[in-house]
Design a protein around this motif. Structure first.
Motif, PDB file in Angstrom:
ATOM      1  N   PRO A 130       0.816  -1.222   0.000  1.00 21.92           N
ATOM      2  CA  PRO A 130       0.000   0.000   0.000  1.00 21.92           C
ATOM      3  C   PRO A 130       0.847   1.268   0.000  1.00 21.92           C
ATOM      4  O   PRO A 130       0.530   2.232  -0.711  1.00 21.92           O
ATOM      5  CB  PRO A 130      -0.825  -0.132   1.279  1.00 21.92           C
ATOM      6  CG  PRO A 130      -0.899  -1.607   1.526  1.00 21.92           C
ATOM      7  CD  PRO A 130       0.423  -2.150   1.072  1.00 21.92           C
ATOM      8  N   GLY A 131       1.930   1.265   0.779  1.00 20.80           N
ATOM      9  CA  GLY A 131       2.790   2.441   0.835  1.00 20.80           C
ATOM     10  C   GLY A 131       3.455   2.725  -0.497  1.00 20.80           C
ATOM     11  O   GLY A 131       3.547   3.880  -0.934  1.00 20.80           O
ATOM     12  N   PHE A 132       3.932   1.682  -1.146  1.00 26.82           N
ATOM     13  CA  PHE A 132       4.586   1.857  -2.443  1.00 26.82           C
ATOM     14  C   PHE A 132       3.588   2.323  -3.493  1.00 26.82           C
ATOM     15  O   PHE A 132       3.873   3.237  -4.283  1.00 26.82           O
ATOM     16  CB  PHE A 132       5.238   0.545  -2.884  1.00 26.82           C
ATOM     17  CG  PHE A 132       5.924   0.623  -4.220  1.00 26.82           C
ATOM     18  CD1 PHE A 132       7.174   1.210  -4.335  1.00 26.82           C
ATOM     19  CD2 PHE A 132       5.312   0.121  -5.358  1.00 26.82           C
ATOM     20  CE1 PHE A 132       7.809   1.293  -5.565  1.00 26.82           C
ATOM     21  CE2 PHE A 132       5.937   0.201  -6.591  1.00 26.82           C
ATOM     22  CZ  PHE A 132       7.189   0.787  -6.702  1.00 26.82           C
ATOM     23  N   LEU A 133       2.408   1.711  -3.507  1.00 25.40           N
ATOM     24  CA  LEU A 133       1.386   2.096  -4.484  1.00 25.40           C
ATOM     25  C   LEU A 133       0.950   3.541  -4.280  1.00 25.40           C
ATOM     26  O   LEU A 133       0.746   4.279  -5.258  1.00 25.40           O
ATOM     27  CB  LEU A 133       0.191   1.157  -4.374  1.00 25.40           C
ATOM     28  CG  LEU A 133       0.437  -0.294  -4.802  1.00 25.40           C
ATOM     29  CD1 LEU A 133      -0.772  -1.157  -4.477  1.00 25.40           C
ATOM     30  CD2 LEU A 133       0.769  -0.369  -6.289  1.00 25.40           C
ATOM     31  N   MET A 134       0.809   3.956  -3.031  1.00 25.30           N
ATOM     32  CA  MET A 134       0.439   5.338  -2.751  1.00 25.30           C
ATOM     33  C   MET A 134       1.525   6.293  -3.250  1.00 25.30           C
ATOM     34  O   MET A 134       1.230   7.347  -3.828  1.00 25.30           O
ATOM     35  CB  MET A 134       0.223   5.543  -1.257  1.00 25.30           C
ATOM     36  CG  MET A 134      -0.128   6.981  -0.865  1.00 25.30           C
ATOM     37  SD  MET A 134      -1.646   7.580  -1.654  1.00 25.30           S
ATOM     38  CE  MET A 134      -2.866   6.608  -0.746  1.00 25.30           C
ATOM     39  N   SER A 135       2.795   5.929  -3.039  1.00 23.95           N
ATOM     40  CA  SER A 135       3.888   6.800  -3.488  1.00 23.95           C
ATOM     41  C   SER A 135       3.891   6.929  -5.004  1.00 23.95           C
ATOM     42  O   SER A 135       4.187   8.003  -5.543  1.00 23.95           O
ATOM     43  CB  SER A 135       5.232   6.261  -2.998  1.00 23.95           C
ATOM     44  OG  SER A 135       5.643   5.127  -3.745  1.00 23.95           O
ATOM     45  N   GLN A 136       3.568   5.839  -5.711  1.00 23.01           N
ATOM     46  CA  GLN A 136       3.514   5.900  -7.168  1.00 23.01           C
ATOM     47  C   GLN A 136       2.423   6.857  -7.636  1.00 23.01           C
ATOM     48  O   GLN A 136       2.612   7.614  -8.600  1.00 23.01           O
ATOM     49  CB  GLN A 136       3.259   4.505  -7.743  1.00 23.01           C
ATOM     50  CG  GLN A 136       4.373   3.502  -7.464  1.00 23.01           C
ATOM     51  CD  GLN A 136       5.698   3.930  -8.060  1.00 23.01           C
ATOM     52  OE1 GLN A 136       5.859   4.031  -9.261  1.00 23.01           O
ATOM     53  NE2 GLN A 136       6.660   4.213  -7.200  1.00 23.01           N
ATOM     54  N   PHE A 137       1.299   6.846  -6.950  1.00 25.15           N
ATOM     55  CA  PHE A 137       0.207   7.758  -7.310  1.00 25.15           C
ATOM     56  C   PHE A 137       0.616   9.210  -7.044  1.00 25.15           C
ATOM     57  O   PHE A 137       0.412  10.094  -7.890  1.00 25.15           O
ATOM     58  CB  PHE A 137      -1.054   7.417  -6.515  1.00 25.15           C
ATOM     59  CG  PHE A 137      -2.140   8.430  -6.679  1.00 25.15           C
ATOM     60  CD1 PHE A 137      -2.910   8.473  -7.833  1.00 25.15           C
ATOM     61  CD2 PHE A 137      -2.396   9.357  -5.673  1.00 25.15           C
ATOM     62  CE1 PHE A 137      -3.911   9.434  -7.991  1.00 25.15           C
ATOM     63  CE2 PHE A 137      -3.398  10.312  -5.822  1.00 25.15           C
ATOM     64  CZ  PHE A 137      -4.157  10.348  -6.985  1.00 25.15           C
ATOM     65  N   VAL A 138       1.219   9.442  -5.882  1.00 20.40           N
ATOM     66  CA  VAL A 138       1.612  10.805  -5.520  1.00 20.40           C
ATOM     67  C   VAL A 138       2.611  11.356  -6.521  1.00 20.40           C
ATOM     68  O   VAL A 138       2.539  12.528  -6.934  1.00 20.40           O
ATOM     69  CB  VAL A 138       2.195  10.826  -4.090  1.00 20.40           C
ATOM     70  CG1 VAL A 138       2.822  12.198  -3.793  1.00 20.40           C
ATOM     71  CG2 VAL A 138       1.112  10.510  -3.066  1.00 20.40           C
ATOM     72  N   GLN A 139       3.550  10.524  -6.962  1.00 23.15           N
ATOM     73  CA  GLN A 139       4.570  10.974  -7.908  1.00 23.15           C
ATOM     74  C   GLN A 139       3.988  11.347  -9.262  1.00 23.15           C
ATOM     75  O   GLN A 139       4.616  12.076 -10.038  1.00 23.15           O
ATOM     76  CB  GLN A 139       5.632   9.886  -8.082  1.00 23.15           C
ATOM     77  CG  GLN A 139       6.502   9.681  -6.858  1.00 23.15           C
ATOM     78  CD  GLN A 139       7.361   8.446  -6.965  1.00 23.15           C
ATOM     79  OE1 GLN A 139       7.865   8.115  -8.046  1.00 23.15           O
ATOM     80  NE2 GLN A 139       7.540   7.731  -5.865  1.00 23.15           N
ATOM     81  N   GLN A 140       2.799  10.839  -9.571  1.00 18.90           N
ATOM     82  CA  GLN A 140       2.151  11.182 -10.839  1.00 18.90           C
ATOM     83  C   GLN A 140       1.482  12.552 -10.795  1.00 18.90           C
ATOM     84  O   GLN A 140       1.258  13.169 -11.850  1.00 18.90           O
ATOM     85  CB  GLN A 140       1.100  10.117 -11.192  1.00 18.90           C
ATOM     86  CG  GLN A 140       1.664   8.728 -11.426  1.00 18.90           C
ATOM     87  CD  GLN A 140       2.664   8.683 -12.573  1.00 18.90           C
ATOM     88  OE1 GLN A 140       2.418   9.249 -13.642  1.00 18.90           O
ATOM     89  NE2 GLN A 140       3.777   8.029 -12.346  1.00 18.90           N
ATOM     90  N   VAL A 141       1.167  13.019  -9.609  1.00 19.67           N
ATOM     91  CA  VAL A 141       0.402  14.272  -9.504  1.00 19.67           C
ATOM     92  C   VAL A 141       1.162  15.389  -8.794  1.00 19.67           C
ATOM     93  O   VAL A 141       0.706  16.531  -8.784  1.00 19.67           O
ATOM     94  CB  VAL A 141      -0.943  14.024  -8.780  1.00 19.67           C
ATOM     95  CG1 VAL A 141      -1.795  13.063  -9.568  1.00 19.67           C
ATOM     96  CG2 VAL A 141      -0.715  13.510  -7.360  1.00 19.67           C
ATOM     97  N   ALA A 142       2.303  15.069  -8.194  1.00 18.04           N
ATOM     98  CA  ALA A 142       3.062  16.094  -7.463  1.00 18.04           C
ATOM     99  C   ALA A 142       4.550  15.782  -7.560  1.00 18.04           C
ATOM    100  O   ALA A 142       4.959  14.630  -7.722  1.00 18.04           O
ATOM    101  CB  ALA A 142       2.624  16.151  -5.997  1.00 18.04           C
ATOM    102  N   SER A 143       5.345  16.833  -7.471  1.00 24.48           N
ATOM    103  CA  SER A 143       6.799  16.674  -7.491  1.00 24.48           C
ATOM    104  C   SER A 143       7.323  16.707  -6.063  1.00 24.48           C
ATOM    105  O   SER A 143       6.608  17.115  -5.137  1.00 24.48           O
ATOM    106  CB  SER A 143       7.436  17.807  -8.297  1.00 24.48           C
ATOM    107  OG  SER A 143       7.538  18.982  -7.499  1.00 24.48           O
TER     108      SER A 143
END
Length: 355
Positions: A101-114
């Motif tokens: 879950p933590g890794f998947l969340m980080s992947q999503f965040v990296q798509q929408v924010a720097s």
């Protein structure tokens, strides 16, 4: 006992750099081996400074101790890391984080924010670890091997090579700065990203700035894969490998061109360098690992990679090490054979030829 002197080039690859730790641990047990120059990128830069400091302070055993200390401290960071394997991955024996879950969340965040948005304070626990583990005065003292660390200049897109006496915490972090996770590292008014984009690892500083002709490349990222990737993560994984091998392939192709000039154009050898190449890699084992596992810093995983590294190094010692100082044991034919033929020409077409 006649000594063998080498330069060693250490590729980056996140936690997969623990494979290189295992390789170095075994090589440092050899009584007749001397390391004159080290180049490294990203995780390879971490291994490089541990190796250089240890050799400059008290020889191979100190280098082994520093390498183990660094990677064990990395393993301790897993306790606070949000990137943890799922119960299913643990049950199935997978080192992947694709179900975390933590890794998947980080992947999503990296798509929408720097990182300038989601990490405005630029918090990086690895930087604190580097400061605590290494003595940069010892690394820069030049009592041991020459050190070359690669980073990528964000503004120019060129490779930047950091050398003694300018090896610093900032230089190491620049070499390991993934731009989707951390702000660019600023040094003397320039901004830098991970060196893997332009030199992973750099070879020509070793050729140009040391007197050693044998270069041992410790390769983490597989050059080839047998199958075409079809899932999103497999495609991402292969793109990552191609990207982080591109600079190495380019330098090897340049060496192939240099070899052709020396041996087939009757040029003076004194005016050109004729490097002997060697490679330590575990393509089958590394191909089995996904890109997400590069963020897995569990000590069990690092120990697993360490073991693969030692076993791979032993195989290389048994088969290739006797030839060090005599001839190349790695011949990347696909690069050398095309060194004088532009890639756009069809097979069988030489310089000036027509299809």
């Amino acid at each position: 006992m006649a000594r063998k002197t080498i330069d060693i080039a250490l590729q980056g690859g996140g936690s997969h750099g623990a494979f290189t730790w295992g390789v170095l641990d075994r090589l440092l047990e050899l009584d007749d081996l001397e390391i004159a120059g080290i180049s490294g990128t990203s995780a390879g830069a971490m291994n490089a400074i541990a190796l250089a400091q240890g050799l400059s302070e008290d020889g191979p055993e100190r280098a082994r101790e520093l390498l183990r200390t660094y990677w064990e401290r990395v393993g301790e960071m897993a306790r606070i890391s949000p990137f943890r394997r799922s119960w299913w991955d643990k049950m199935s024996g997978s080192w992947s984080l694709e179900n975390s879950p933590g890794f998947l969340m980080s992947q999503f965040v990296q798509q929408v924010a720097s990182p300038y948005q989601f990490n405005p304070l630029d918090i990086n626990p690895l930087e604190d670890l580097v400061r605590e583990c290494f003595d940069f005065e010892a690394i820069n003292a030049r009592q041991g091997p020459k050190v070359f660390l690669s980073a990528t200049n964000v503004r120019t897109g060129r490779a930047k090579i950091f050398r003694q006496p300018n090896i610093s915490v900032e230089a190491v972090m620049a070499s390991a700065c993934l731009p989707n996770l951390y702000k660019a590292v600023e040094i003397d008014g320039e901004a830098y990203w991970d060196g893997g984009y332009m030199g992973n690892p750099p070879l020509f500083p070793l050729i140009d700035e040391t007197d050693v002709r044998d270069i041992v490349i410790v390769q983490v990222n597989p050059m080839e894969r047998p199958n075409v990737p079809k899932t999103p993560y497999d495609i991402m994984n292969r793109l990552n490998e191609i990207t982080f091998n591109a600079s190495l392939a380019k330098e090897i192709r340049s060496l192939g061109f240099l070899w052709e000039l020396i041996h087939h154009e009757n040029l003076e050898r004194e005016a050109y360098r004729d490097a002997r190449l060697h490679r330590i890699e575990a393509q089958d084992e590394m191909c089995a690992l996904s890109i997400s596992s590069k963020m897995n810093v569990e000590m069990a995983f690092l120990d697993h990679l360490f073991g693969i590294g030692r076993e791979t190094a032993q195989k290389w010692i048994d088969t290739a090490y006797p030839e060090v100082g005599k001839r190349s044991t790695w011949w990347p034919r696909e690069a050398f054979e095309e060194s004088l033929k532009p890639a756009h020409l069809p097979d069988g077409a030489g310089r000036g030829g027509r299809s």
